[in-house]
Design a protein around this motif. Structure first.
Motif, PDB file in Angstrom:
ATOM      1  N   THR A 229       4.495  -2.276   0.695  1.00  0.00           N
ATOM      2  CA  THR A 229       3.842  -2.133   1.137  1.00  0.00           C
ATOM      3  C   THR A 229       3.067  -3.728   1.251  1.00  0.00           C
ATOM      4  OG1 THR A 229       1.983  -3.238  -0.543  1.00  0.00           O
ATOM      5  CG2 THR A 229       2.465  -0.527   0.169  1.00  0.00           C
ATOM      6  N   ASN A 232       7.004  -4.573   4.203  1.00  0.00           N
ATOM      7  CA  ASN A 232       6.712  -3.370   5.416  1.00  0.00           C
ATOM      8  C   ASN A 232       5.273  -2.498   5.665  1.00  0.00           C
ATOM      9  OD1 ASN A 232       7.650  -1.358   7.787  1.00  0.00           O
ATOM     10  ND2 ASN A 232       9.533  -1.560   7.802  1.00  0.00           N
ATOM     11  N   THR A 234       4.427   0.175   7.714  1.00  0.00           N
ATOM     12  CA  THR A 234       4.286   1.315   7.620  1.00  0.00           C
ATOM     13  C   THR A 234       5.743   2.179   7.208  1.00  0.00           C
ATOM     14  OG1 THR A 234       3.812   0.317  10.182  1.00  0.00           O
ATOM     15  CG2 THR A 234       5.127   2.287  10.140  1.00  0.00           C
ATOM     16  N   GLY A 235       6.840   0.945   7.160  1.00  0.00           N
ATOM     17  CA  GLY A 235       7.974   1.429   6.568  1.00  0.00           C
ATOM     18  C   GLY A 235       7.102   2.161   5.151  1.00  0.00           C
ATOM     19  N   ARG A 237       4.394   3.612   4.080  1.00  0.00           N
ATOM     20  CA  ARG A 237       3.739   4.661   4.950  1.00  0.00           C
ATOM     21  C   ARG A 237       4.382   6.070   4.826  1.00  0.00           C
ATOM     22  NH1 ARG A 237       0.617   1.227   8.634  1.00  0.00           N
ATOM     23  NH2 ARG A 237      -1.486   0.263   7.305  1.00  0.00           N
ATOM     24  N   LEU A 238       5.454   5.431   5.393  1.00  0.00           N
ATOM     25  CA  LEU A 238       6.402   6.686   6.132  1.00  0.00           C
ATOM     26  C   LEU A 238       7.436   7.309   4.575  1.00  0.00           C
ATOM     27  CD1 LEU A 238       8.265   5.283   8.896  1.00  0.00           C
ATOM     28  CD2 LEU A 238       6.309   7.004   8.853  1.00  0.00           C
ATOM     29  N   MET A 239       7.717   6.353   3.774  1.00  0.00           N
ATOM     30  CA  MET A 239       7.620   6.411   2.447  1.00  0.00           C
ATOM     31  C   MET A 239       6.831   7.547   1.814  1.00  0.00           C
ATOM     32  SD  MET A 239      10.713   6.500   2.978  1.00  0.00           S
ATOM     33  CE  MET A 239      11.524   6.552   1.392  1.00  0.00           C
ATOM     34  N   GLY A 240       5.412   7.935   2.040  1.00  0.00           N
ATOM     35  CA  GLY A 240       4.550   8.313   1.273  1.00  0.00           C
ATOM     36  C   GLY A 240       3.781   7.200   0.008  1.00  0.00           C
ATOM     37  N   SER A 242       0.916   4.818  -0.410  1.00  0.00           N
ATOM     38  CA  SER A 242      -0.721   4.856   0.256  1.00  0.00           C
ATOM     39  C   SER A 242      -0.848   3.469   0.131  1.00  0.00           C
ATOM     40  CB  SER A 242      -2.260   5.401  -0.663  1.00  0.00           C
ATOM     41  OG  SER A 242      -3.099   5.531  -0.423  1.00  0.00           O
TER      42      SER A 242
END
Length: 346
Positions: A229, A232, A234-235, A237-240, A242
């Protein structure tokens, strides 16, 4: 200076260094996950020691009332945030209850337990529970909405949180200092040294915490997810992953480490409402020595800071703080020369 004095100063420095190591550990932990340079880390130390002192006296700690206030405020903020994004009232209320109910239960349990005069280990666990719960609430109120901000903005927020927690500490605990009883009163004479049970406890807990957290963040999937976190968001979040939960969990750990540090340092020195600031800054120096990235490095840096402080207080007691904080300058210079320079991020 003879060998006896040097040995005593070395032991004293390593004992203080173990405490600074815990705070350096918490500073590294928070920064690696959230990019927050958490200035108020020392306030959790003072809150932990003073909460324990109030429970020892059979009084309700002021931190309980603050915990209730922050729990309600964080719950309302979470409810509004969920409602404004999804317009789902049931989901918003559920999120608010998840945020507010556990701290309120801990606060009410402490209200009941305070006049009961339970055994010291029970009071210690209550103190850790109360202070550790501040972590997620502080993150939710002060940092969560700014998690994508620059490190400078987060640092400014940390300074504001520090002043707020210091002022609240004065309000709830007063200007009088407190000193807690030792958890282990045994002592052993080893040559010129008198090693107490409290010193053994300090070293044991410091080493165990650093080892466990280093293994957690370096060897486990969940620990690596938390670190992702910071690299990256954003990355992640895209990987699930939180980022909100990661930040709250990290602050929970940091507040818990601060509370434990307060309980450990309480029997060795008198703690005031503002004592945590200088202690936390010395932990920050240890974290900087470690590059705000290495847990074993934080341990080594903290022991070095403690030893320098101990010998500095013997040779020039009026300048011991100056000596300790000056250590950060050559470390920063060395790291600046060792690493390449890049353009500042926009």
């Amino acid at each position: 200076m003879d060998f006896s004095i040097a040995s005593i100063l070395m032991l004293d420095g390593m004992t203080n260094g173990a405490i600074y190591a815990l705070l350096g550990l918490a500073t590294v932990l928070v920064f690696t996950v959230t990019r927050v340079i958490f200035i108020p880390q020392g306030e959790f130390v003072a809150y932990g020691a003073l909460t324990m002192a109030m429970l020892q006296a059979g009084q309700v700690p002021g931190t309980v009332w603050l915990l209730m206030l922050l729990a309600v405020l964080a719950g309302l903020m979470e409810c509004w945030s969920r409602w404004s994004h999804a317009h789902n009232l049931a989901q918003a209320i559920k999120s608010a209850l998840i945020m507010a109910v556990p701290p309120l239960l801990i606060a009410w349990g402490t209200l009941w337990a305070a006049p009961q005069n339970f055994a010291m280990p029970v009071q210690a666990l209550l103190s850790i529970a109360v202070v550790a719960t501040f972590g997620p609430l502080v993150y939710r109120i002060a940092y969560q909405s700014l998690e994508s901000a620059t490190s400078l903005v987060l640092l400014i927020v940390s300074v504001g949180v520090h002043f707020a927690m210091t002022g609240l500490g004065l309000l709830f605990f007063g200007a009088e200092g407190f000193r807690n009883p030792s958890f282990w009163t045994s002592s052993w004479a080893v040559g010129p040294l008198n090693i107490t049970g409290q010193v053994v406890i300090i070293f044991t807990i410091a080493v165990l915490l650093i080892a466990v957290l280093w293994l957690f963040f370096e060897r486990t999937l969940f620990g690596k997810a938390l670190r992702a976190t910071a690299v990256n968001r954003t990355g992640a979040r895209l990987m699930g992953i939180s980022t909100h939960a990661a930040g709250q969990f990290t602050f929970l750990l940091a507040a818990g480490i601060g509370a434990v540090s307060g309980l450990l340092i309480g029997p060795t020195t008198t703690v005031f409402y503002d004592s945590g600031f200088l202690i936390g800054l010395k932990g920050f120096v240890a974290a900087v020595v470690a590059g705000l990235a290495s847990y074993p490095g934080a341990l080594i840096g903290a022991l070095f800071v403690g030893i320098v402080e101990s010998f500095g207080s013997f040779w020039a007691s009026a300048f011991k703080e100056v000596i300790v904080f000056t250590l950060i300058l050559p470390v920063l210079l060395w790291r600046s020369l060792r690493s390449g320079h890049s353009d500042e991020e926009a």
